[in-house]
Design an enzyme around this catalytic site. Structure first.
Site, PDB file in Angstrom:
ATOM      1  CG  ASP A 146       1.647  43.889 -83.813  1.00 27.08           C
ATOM      2  OD1 ASP A 146       1.111  44.953 -84.147  1.00 27.08           O
ATOM      3  OD2 ASP A 146       2.814  43.597 -84.146  1.00 27.08           O
ATOM      4  CG  ASP A 175       3.335  42.812 -87.706  1.00 28.29           C
ATOM      5  OD1 ASP A 175       2.477  43.660 -88.006  1.00 28.29           O
ATOM      6  OD2 ASP A 175       4.133  42.954 -86.771  1.00 28.29           O
ATOM      7  CD  GLU A 176      -2.029  45.613 -86.569  1.00 23.69           C
ATOM      8  OE1 GLU A 176      -2.977  46.213 -86.094  1.00 23.69           O
ATOM      9  OE2 GLU A 176      -1.202  46.149 -87.323  1.00 23.69           O
TER      10      GLU A 176
HETATM   11  P1  TTP Z   1       4.854  46.938 -86.607  1.00 22.93           P
HETATM   12  O1  TTP Z   1       4.026  45.827 -86.062  1.00 22.93           O
HETATM   13  O2  TTP Z   1       4.359  48.325 -86.445  1.00 22.93           O
HETATM   14  O3  TTP Z   1       6.298  46.907 -85.935  1.00 22.93           O
HETATM   15  P2  TTP Z   1       7.201  45.682 -85.544  1.00 22.93           P
HETATM   16  O4  TTP Z   1       6.517  44.384 -85.752  1.00 22.93           O
HETATM   17  O5  TTP Z   1       8.513  45.813 -86.238  1.00 22.93           O
HETATM   18  O6  TTP Z   1       7.460  45.931 -84.010  1.00 22.93           O
HETATM   19  P3  TTP Z   1       6.449  45.756 -82.778  1.00 22.93           P
HETATM   20  O7  TTP Z   1       7.082  44.727 -81.896  1.00 22.93           O
HETATM   21  O8  TTP Z   1       6.367  47.092 -82.153  1.00 22.93           O
HETATM   22  O9  TTP Z   1       5.135  45.288 -83.339  1.00 22.93           O
HETATM   23  O10 TTP Z   1       5.124  46.712 -88.135  1.00 22.93           O
HETATM   24  C1  TTP Z   1       5.296  45.419 -88.706  1.00 22.93           C
HETATM   25  C2  TTP Z   1       6.334  45.465 -89.809  1.00 22.93           C
HETATM   26  O11 TTP Z   1       5.946  46.401 -90.802  1.00 22.93           O
HETATM   27  C3  TTP Z   1       7.700  45.900 -89.324  1.00 22.93           C
HETATM   28  O12 TTP Z   1       8.503  44.835 -88.842  1.00 22.93           O
HETATM   29  C4  TTP Z   1       8.269  46.548 -90.546  1.00 22.93           C
HETATM   30  C5  TTP Z   1       7.074  47.074 -91.317  1.00 22.93           C
HETATM   31  N1  TTP Z   1       6.983  48.545 -91.142  1.00 22.93           N
HETATM   32  C6  TTP Z   1       7.417  49.385 -92.171  1.00 22.93           C
HETATM   33  O13 TTP Z   1       7.791  48.906 -93.245  1.00 22.93           O
HETATM   34  N2  TTP Z   1       7.377  50.739 -91.977  1.00 22.93           N
HETATM   35  C7  TTP Z   1       6.960  51.306 -90.817  1.00 22.93           C
HETATM   36  O14 TTP Z   1       6.964  52.534 -90.672  1.00 22.93           O
HETATM   37  C8  TTP Z   1       6.500  50.441 -89.762  1.00 22.93           C
HETATM   38  C9  TTP Z   1       6.007  51.010 -88.458  1.00 22.93           C
HETATM   39  C10 TTP Z   1       6.536  49.073 -89.963  1.00 22.93           C
HETATM   40 MG    MG Z   2       4.565  44.081 -85.030  1.00 24.58          MG
END
Ligand code: TTP
Ligand code: MG
Length: 357
Positions: A17, A111-112
């Protein structure tokens, strides 16, 4: 229920992730932002935070928080509007690298991903270090990784040492490592189920371990069974390389409404090319193309056309989208236009049905 065969080696699954993904892309593209709190989100007063980097999270800013609240908590933050195309591009680069490590890969979101690396003759930690290094060198982005023997535990582990962390969960750690965790850590338990369980005085996985399978099923429905097993470290879901996609789409919102047909058609041409590329990369063909528009009064209209055959060629997609567009009365200036491809068929399946005939 399938039992774990003690004589058979367990699979090795990793969950990857990216850290503060959209904000990290912004930081990478504008090094002057490094070290500062960066918040990506809607510009308007009503907008919400899409994501915040780890610096901004120190101030209590997080995804889905209303923008005005974020500004209160972190007035010195750098607020940037999202650039979806840029994030999609970065995501594609990262996935290309992930694929080069294992093609048993399941994309979960932008992103996962899960990767099954059981078949590779390499120590998981070594592979993960190489993978992180390669992603960082080639894209400037960091990611967190969980290593375990099933998807549930790998995902749990990737969240453990964020950002840029690696965590492994081995069978010997179960159930000890799970017992103290709050129930929201259980993939499959959403906010509603968590509230329901909290109201019964159940807060940790340890609390849930006291419950019978029947009780959980009564309480949560069918998913109760999965939860019962998951909290015991059991999860047999395979890494699904052919995750079925229902649709693929691209849309864009304009800062100002437009009725300029030529401008809008140019968008449709670009979208058709992007969509075609995306379909081809995923080895998919679509039979339905849908055009969606939203006007300045937020009225949304969509028109679709289902064809006799599956297509994924840019010109063919554009022909359909353009025909739908020409039929559309342009009464008000448009704020958004997009096209979606659905009714998808994968090339693998096409070949299969050919051989089946
Ligand atoms: P996430 O992997 O949930 O968050 P992140 O990568 O920003 O942070 P983390 O280090 O905790 O993984 O989500 C990936 C992307 O998806 C994030 O950068 C933006 C988008 N996103 C949204 O558009 N709306 C949301 O509510 C969330 C949680 C994420
Ligand atoms: Mg993320």
């Amino acid at each position: 229920m399938r039992q774990i065969d003690k004589n058979k080696a367990l699979p090795t699954i990793i969950h990857v992730d990216l850290d503060a993904f959209y904000a990290s892309v912004e930081e990478r593209d504008r090094p002057s932002l490094k070290g500062k709190p960066v918040i990506v989100g809607g510009r308007s007063h009503k907008g919400v935070v899409t994501t915040a980097n780890y610096e901004a999270r120190k101030y209590g800013v997080h995804s889905a928080m209303p923008m005005f609240m974020a500004r209160q908590k972190c007035p010195q933050g750098i607020y940037v509007p999202g650039r979806m195309e840029r994030y999609q591009e970065a995501s594609r680069e990262v996935f290309r690298i992930l694929h080069s490590f294992s093609d048993v890969l399941e994309k979960v979101s932008i992103d996962e991903a899960y990767l099954d690396i059981t078949h590779l003759e390499v120590k998981p930690h070594k592979l993960v270090e190489k993978l992180k290094e390669k992603v960082y060198q080639e894209t400037g982005l960091t990611l967190s990784v969980g290593i375990s023997y099933n998807k549930f535990l790998a995902k749990l582990a990737s969240d453990w040492h964020k950002p840029a962390g690696v965590k492994a969960i081995t069978p010997e750690m179960i159930p000890g490592i799970l017992v103290p965790l709050p129930i929201k850590k259980v993939h499959g338990l959403g906010p509603k189920s968590c509230t329901l369980l909290n109201n019964l005085g159940l807060y940790t996985i340890g609390d849930l371990l006291e419950l019978s399978e029947e009780f959980l099923v009564d309480l949560l429905g069918k998913s109760g069974r999965e939860i019962y097993h998951r909290i015991r470290g059991i999860d047999h879901r395979p890494v699904n390389t052919h995750r079925e996609r229902k649709s693929l789409g691209i849309e864009r919102t304009f800062p100002k409404g437009t009725r300029n047909r030529q401008v809008l058609i140019t968008y449709l041409e670009d979208f058709s090319k992007e969509l075609s590329q995306d379909l081809k990369e995923k080895k998919l063909h679509a039979r339905t193309i849908t055009l969606k528009v939203k006007d300045e009064n937020f009225k949304v209209q969509s028109r679709g056309k289902t064809l006799f055959q599956h297509i994924n060629d840019a010109e063919e997609i554009f022909q359909v989208a353009n025909r739908l567009f020409q039929e559309l009365p342009l009464e008000e200036p448009l704020r958004l236009i997009g096209i979606t491809a659905s009714n998808l068929l994968s090339e693998d399946l096409q070949q299969l049905s050919f051989f089946d005939l």
